[in-house]
Write a protein that holds these residues in place. Structure first.
Motif, PDB file in Angstrom:
ATOM      1  N   ILE A 111      52.334  27.475  69.046  1.00  0.00           N
ATOM      2  CA  ILE A 111      51.663  28.176  70.149  1.00  0.00           C
ATOM      3  C   ILE A 111      52.475  28.091  71.441  1.00  0.00           C
ATOM      4  CG2 ILE A 111      49.602  28.170  71.609  1.00  0.00           C
ATOM      5  CD1 ILE A 111      47.963  27.395  69.216  1.00  0.00           C
ATOM      6  N   GLY A 112      53.078  26.930  71.684  1.00  0.00           N
ATOM      7  CA  GLY A 112      53.932  26.783  72.866  1.00  0.00           C
ATOM      8  C   GLY A 112      53.220  26.311  74.116  1.00  0.00           C
ATOM      9  N   PHE A 113      51.943  25.989  74.002  1.00  0.00           N
ATOM     10  CA  PHE A 113      51.220  25.438  75.152  1.00  0.00           C
ATOM     11  C   PHE A 113      49.966  24.728  74.670  1.00  0.00           C
ATOM     12  CE2 PHE A 113      49.689  29.792  74.619  1.00  0.00           C
ATOM     13  CZ  PHE A 113      48.310  29.625  74.617  1.00  0.00           C
ATOM     14  N   LEU A 114      49.384  23.918  75.544  1.00  0.00           N
ATOM     15  CA  LEU A 114      48.189  23.142  75.210  1.00  0.00           C
ATOM     16  C   LEU A 114      47.322  23.008  76.458  1.00  0.00           C
ATOM     17  CD1 LEU A 114      46.426  21.089  73.607  1.00  0.00           C
ATOM     18  CD2 LEU A 114      48.081  19.321  74.269  1.00  0.00           C
ATOM     19  N   ARG A 137      42.759  20.447  72.428  1.00  0.00           N
ATOM     20  CA  ARG A 137      43.358  20.126  71.126  1.00  0.00           C
ATOM     21  C   ARG A 137      42.536  20.690  69.973  1.00  0.00           C
ATOM     22  NH1 ARG A 137      47.430  16.643  72.357  1.00  0.00           N
ATOM     23  NH2 ARG A 137      47.135  15.329  74.200  1.00  0.00           N
ATOM     24  N   SER A 138      41.287  21.056  70.243  1.00  0.00           N
ATOM     25  CA  SER A 138      40.439  21.623  69.187  1.00  0.00           C
ATOM     26  C   SER A 138      40.688  23.121  69.006  1.00  0.00           C
ATOM     27  CB  SER A 138      38.956  21.406  69.517  1.00  0.00           C
ATOM     28  OG  SER A 138      38.553  22.234  70.604  1.00  0.00           O
ATOM     29  N   LEU A 139      41.437  23.741  69.939  1.00  0.00           N
ATOM     30  CA  LEU A 139      41.671  25.181  69.862  1.00  0.00           C
ATOM     31  C   LEU A 139      42.707  25.511  68.788  1.00  0.00           C
ATOM     32  CD1 LEU A 139      41.776  26.071  73.686  1.00  0.00           C
ATOM     33  CD2 LEU A 139      39.847  26.266  72.101  1.00  0.00           C
ATOM     34  N   THR A 140      42.458  26.570  68.052  1.00  0.00           N
ATOM     35  CA  THR A 140      43.380  27.029  67.009  1.00  0.00           C
ATOM     36  C   THR A 140      44.003  28.359  67.431  1.00  0.00           C
ATOM     37  OG1 THR A 140      41.693  28.322  65.857  1.00  0.00           O
ATOM     38  CG2 THR A 140      41.886  25.987  65.273  1.00  0.00           C
ATOM     39  N   LYS A 141      44.893  28.878  66.609  1.00  0.00           N
ATOM     40  CA  LYS A 141      45.498  30.188  66.915  1.00  0.00           C
ATOM     41  C   LYS A 141      44.419  31.252  67.058  1.00  0.00           C
ATOM     42  CE  LYS A 141      48.160  30.134  63.324  1.00  0.00           C
ATOM     43  NZ  LYS A 141      49.102  30.621  62.275  1.00  0.00           N
ATOM     44  N   GLU A 142      43.355  31.107  66.269  1.00  0.00           N
ATOM     45  CA  GLU A 142      42.294  32.112  66.265  1.00  0.00           C
ATOM     46  C   GLU A 142      41.344  31.957  67.456  1.00  0.00           C
ATOM     47  OE1 GLU A 142      44.339  31.838  62.711  1.00  0.00           O
ATOM     48  OE2 GLU A 142      43.089  30.197  63.509  1.00  0.00           O
ATOM     49  N   THR A 143      41.204  30.746  67.972  1.00  0.00           N
ATOM     50  CA  THR A 143      40.203  30.507  69.028  1.00  0.00           C
ATOM     51  C   THR A 143      40.806  30.289  70.415  1.00  0.00           C
ATOM     52  OG1 THR A 143      40.174  28.099  68.617  1.00  0.00           O
ATOM     53  CG2 THR A 143      38.628  29.470  67.352  1.00  0.00           C
ATOM     54  N   VAL A 144      42.133  30.237  70.512  1.00  0.00           N
ATOM     55  CA  VAL A 144      42.745  29.889  71.790  1.00  0.00           C
ATOM     56  C   VAL A 144      42.456  30.927  72.875  1.00  0.00           C
ATOM     57  CG1 VAL A 144      45.017  30.947  71.315  1.00  0.00           C
ATOM     58  CG2 VAL A 144      44.838  28.989  72.889  1.00  0.00           C
ATOM     59  N   LYS A 145      42.379  32.201  72.495  1.00  0.00           N
ATOM     60  CA  LYS A 145      42.095  33.239  73.500  1.00  0.00           C
ATOM     61  C   LYS A 145      40.702  33.041  74.096  1.00  0.00           C
ATOM     62  CE  LYS A 145      41.065  37.597  72.398  1.00  0.00           C
ATOM     63  NZ  LYS A 145      39.862  38.020  73.164  1.00  0.00           N
ATOM     64  N   ASP A 146      39.716  32.856  73.238  1.00  0.00           N
ATOM     65  CA  ASP A 146      38.351  32.637  73.723  1.00  0.00           C
ATOM     66  C   ASP A 146      38.251  31.314  74.470  1.00  0.00           C
ATOM     67  OD1 ASP A 146      37.507  35.019  72.655  1.00  0.00           O
ATOM     68  OD2 ASP A 146      36.801  34.142  70.777  1.00  0.00           O
ATOM     69  N   GLY A 147      39.015  30.324  73.999  1.00  0.00           N
ATOM     70  CA  GLY A 147      38.992  29.017  74.653  1.00  0.00           C
ATOM     71  C   GLY A 147      39.502  29.066  76.078  1.00  0.00           C
ATOM     72  N   ILE A 148      40.556  29.850  76.309  1.00  0.00           N
ATOM     73  CA  ILE A 148      41.110  29.974  77.663  1.00  0.00           C
ATOM     74  C   ILE A 148      40.271  30.926  78.513  1.00  0.00           C
ATOM     75  CG2 ILE A 148      43.088  30.882  78.960  1.00  0.00           C
ATOM     76  CD1 ILE A 148      44.917  29.606  76.959  1.00  0.00           C
ATOM     77  N   ASN A 346      54.070  33.181  75.304  1.00  0.00           N
ATOM     78  CA  ASN A 346      52.848  33.159  74.499  1.00  0.00           C
ATOM     79  C   ASN A 346      51.604  33.074  75.372  1.00  0.00           C
ATOM     80  OD1 ASN A 346      54.160  33.424  72.092  1.00  0.00           O
ATOM     81  ND2 ASN A 346      53.529  31.451  71.243  1.00  0.00           N
ATOM     82  N   LEU A 347      51.677  32.278  76.443  1.00  0.00           N
ATOM     83  CA  LEU A 347      50.542  32.152  77.348  1.00  0.00           C
ATOM     84  C   LEU A 347      50.262  33.492  78.035  1.00  0.00           C
ATOM     85  CD1 LEU A 347      48.388  30.454  78.724  1.00  0.00           C
ATOM     86  CD2 LEU A 347      50.111  29.717  80.396  1.00  0.00           C
ATOM     87  N   ILE A 348      51.310  34.183  78.466  1.00  0.00           N
ATOM     88  CA  ILE A 348      51.142  35.499  79.090  1.00  0.00           C
ATOM     89  C   ILE A 348      50.488  36.472  78.104  1.00  0.00           C
ATOM     90  CG2 ILE A 348      52.395  37.534  79.944  1.00  0.00           C
ATOM     91  CD1 ILE A 348      54.422  35.547  81.197  1.00  0.00           C
ATOM     92  N   LEU A 351      46.796  35.678  77.939  1.00  0.00           N
ATOM     93  CA  LEU A 351      46.132  36.134  79.168  1.00  0.00           C
ATOM     94  C   LEU A 351      46.000  37.654  79.186  1.00  0.00           C
ATOM     95  CD1 LEU A 351      47.865  33.812  81.823  1.00  0.00           C
ATOM     96  CD2 LEU A 351      45.539  33.596  80.893  1.00  0.00           C
ATOM     97  N   GLN A 352      47.044  38.335  78.724  1.00  0.00           N
ATOM     98  CA  GLN A 352      47.003  39.802  78.689  1.00  0.00           C
ATOM     99  C   GLN A 352      45.939  40.285  77.703  1.00  0.00           C
ATOM    100  OE1 GLN A 352      49.111  41.739  80.835  1.00  0.00           O
ATOM    101  NE2 GLN A 352      47.476  43.166  80.295  1.00  0.00           N
ATOM    102  N   ASN A 353      45.796  39.580  76.571  1.00  0.00           N
ATOM    103  CA  ASN A 353      44.761  39.930  75.597  1.00  0.00           C
ATOM    104  C   ASN A 353      43.370  39.732  76.174  1.00  0.00           C
ATOM    105  OD1 ASN A 353      46.553  40.676  73.610  1.00  0.00           O
ATOM    106  ND2 ASN A 353      46.575  38.673  72.613  1.00  0.00           N
ATOM    107  N   ILE A 354      43.204  38.669  76.950  1.00  0.00           N
ATOM    108  CA  ILE A 354      41.911  38.427  77.620  1.00  0.00           C
ATOM    109  C   ILE A 354      41.600  39.572  78.571  1.00  0.00           C
ATOM    110  CG2 ILE A 354      40.714  36.941  79.294  1.00  0.00           C
ATOM    111  CD1 ILE A 354      42.263  34.564  78.052  1.00  0.00           C
ATOM    112  N   LEU A 355      42.611  40.002  79.297  1.00  0.00           N
ATOM    113  CA  LEU A 355      42.424  41.079  80.275  1.00  0.00           C
ATOM    114  C   LEU A 355      42.111  42.408  79.585  1.00  0.00           C
ATOM    115  CD1 LEU A 355      42.611  41.590  83.345  1.00  0.00           C
ATOM    116  CD2 LEU A 355      45.006  42.190  83.005  1.00  0.00           C
ATOM    117  N   ASP A 356      42.824  42.697  78.508  1.00  0.00           N
ATOM    118  CA  ASP A 356      42.664  43.982  77.824  1.00  0.00           C
ATOM    119  C   ASP A 356      41.354  44.084  77.055  1.00  0.00           C
ATOM    120  OD1 ASP A 356      45.128  44.645  78.784  1.00  0.00           O
ATOM    121  OD2 ASP A 356      46.206  44.188  76.934  1.00  0.00           O
ATOM    122  N   ASN A 357      40.873  42.943  76.570  1.00  0.00           N
ATOM    123  CA  ASN A 357      39.681  42.972  75.715  1.00  0.00           C
ATOM    124  C   ASN A 357      38.408  42.629  76.453  1.00  0.00           C
ATOM    125  OD1 ASN A 357      41.340  43.639  73.556  1.00  0.00           O
ATOM    126  ND2 ASN A 357      41.707  41.487  73.029  1.00  0.00           N
TER     127      ASN A 357
END
Length: 357
Positions: A111-114, A137-148, A346-348, A351-357
């Motif tokens: 992922i490249g960040f935590l 640390r509980s966030l996964t690839k699938e949940t990191v967007k919602d987590g942030i 990856n973080l950008i 964030l962009q996915n959060i903004l678009d969705n």
């Protein structure tokens, strides 16, 4: 924890060698008054200001880094600490240290960040929600967007203005990393801070009709008046005889972790909309108090419509800070810091996915 100096700066105790001296050396190099390296001069824009070291008179051997309090200008600061990079251990780490760090968050390399922690102010309840590093640390690839995305939610809606401003600031830091080959950063973080209280301090509306269309309760506005949301609750930590405050907080173990404790203890059952008249410019403010039972009705949601759904041209740009922090593992290099760059990109994207969705 981080201490508060009476002059408004924060004090970060120097870590044991070699980490503490290495971080001090980093700050000294970047903020050297004789520095003429354009790369380092630009880097200052992305760090908290550094004011040298400080020791209490009663314990001269205790050394603290004296740093800018990035949260100081905010009324209701929302804070998130994100560790950046594919590796949270430096090139000189022992095999045991490497194993320890990898086992804590195996997805770091992918992922490249935590997310190390966050503290979010919810307008709906006038309270803070806090998440620690176990949440990250509980966030996964699938949940990191919602987590942030949780960090950017006011309790009423997603603060897309803050997400957009954060992306711009992270992109500037990425540009710096793409253009430098003299430093590599490990176990370093980005500190995100934004204003959690109402983003629109003043909204000028042309007439009652427009106000009603935007859901403003009748009676609060008349033609050409100003609706003002007064949420200026400033908590000033007092000090006596120059003594230092107690630790600001231990909720987030990393630098700047949480804002001053007192902020989180101010729970208000009322929202104040003040109105008072000024003959000179016919500006109205109000002195009406809206009680909790009104909050459960439709008054606040209607106001929220005004503050969050104004035309873009009337919105002020979001008050957001993104700063690099934690430099106990910064080393000289002659190549780009690919691990940090990977994490930023990856973080950008998230964030962009959060903004678009």
């Amino acid at each position: 924890g981080i201490l508060q100096h009476p002059d408004g700066t924060v004090l970060k105790q120097l870590q044991p060698p070699p980490r503490g001296p290495r971080e001090q050396e980093f700050y000294n190099k970047v903020y050297d008054s004789n520095c003429c390296d354009s790369i380092l001069l630009e880097l200052r824009e992305y760090l908290p200001k550094y004011f040298g070291v400080w020791s209490p008179p009663t314990a001269p051997n205790d050394i603290y880094l004296k740093l800018e309090d990035v949260t100081r200008k905010f009324n209701k600061p929302c804070i998130m600490d994100v560790k950046i990079g594919q590796k949270s251990y430096d090139p000189y780490a022992s095999a045991e240290k490497i194993q320890q760090q990898v086992s804590k968050y195996p997805l770091m390399e992918e992922i490249g960040f935590l997310v190390l922690g966050m503290r979010v102010y919810h307008m709906s309840s006038d309270s803070y929600e806090t998440q620690n590093q176990h949440y990250g640390r509980s966030l996964t690839k699938e949940t990191v967007k919602d987590g942030i995305s949780k960090f950017f939610h006011s309790g009423y809606c997603l603060r897309k203005d803050v997400v957009a401003a954060s992306i711009q600031k992270v992109e500037k830091i990425l540009e710096w990393f793409e253009g430098q080959t003299q430093l590599n950063f490990y176990a370093s973080s980005l500190l995100f801070v934004y204003e959690g209280s109402c983003p629109a301090a003043t909204v000028r509306l042309s007439d009652v009709t427009l106000a009603e269309k935007r859901g403003v309760p009748k009676g609060l506005l008349s033609g050409g008046d100003v609706l003002e949301y007064n949420n200026n609750i400033h908590v000033i930590n007092s000090t006596e005889n120059g003594k230092i405050e107690a630790p600001v907080s231990k909720g987030l173990s990393k630098f700047y972790a949480l804002h001053k404790k007192a902020c989180s203890k101010r729970h208000h059952g009322q929202l104040s909309l003040k109105v008072e008249s000024s003959e000179q410019d016919n500006v109205w403010k109000t002195s009406t108090c809206i009680t909790q039972e009104h909050l459960n009705g439709n008054v606040l949601p209607q106001l929220e419509k005004v503050f969050y759904h104004m035309p873009a041209e009337t919105k002020e740009s979001a008050n957001v800070e993104v700063r690099m922090i934690d430099f106990a593992h910064v080393f000289p290099s002659n190549t780009k810091d690919e691990g940090y760059i990977y994490g930023l990109k990856n973080l950008i994207t998230v964030l962009q996915n959060i903004l678009d969705n």
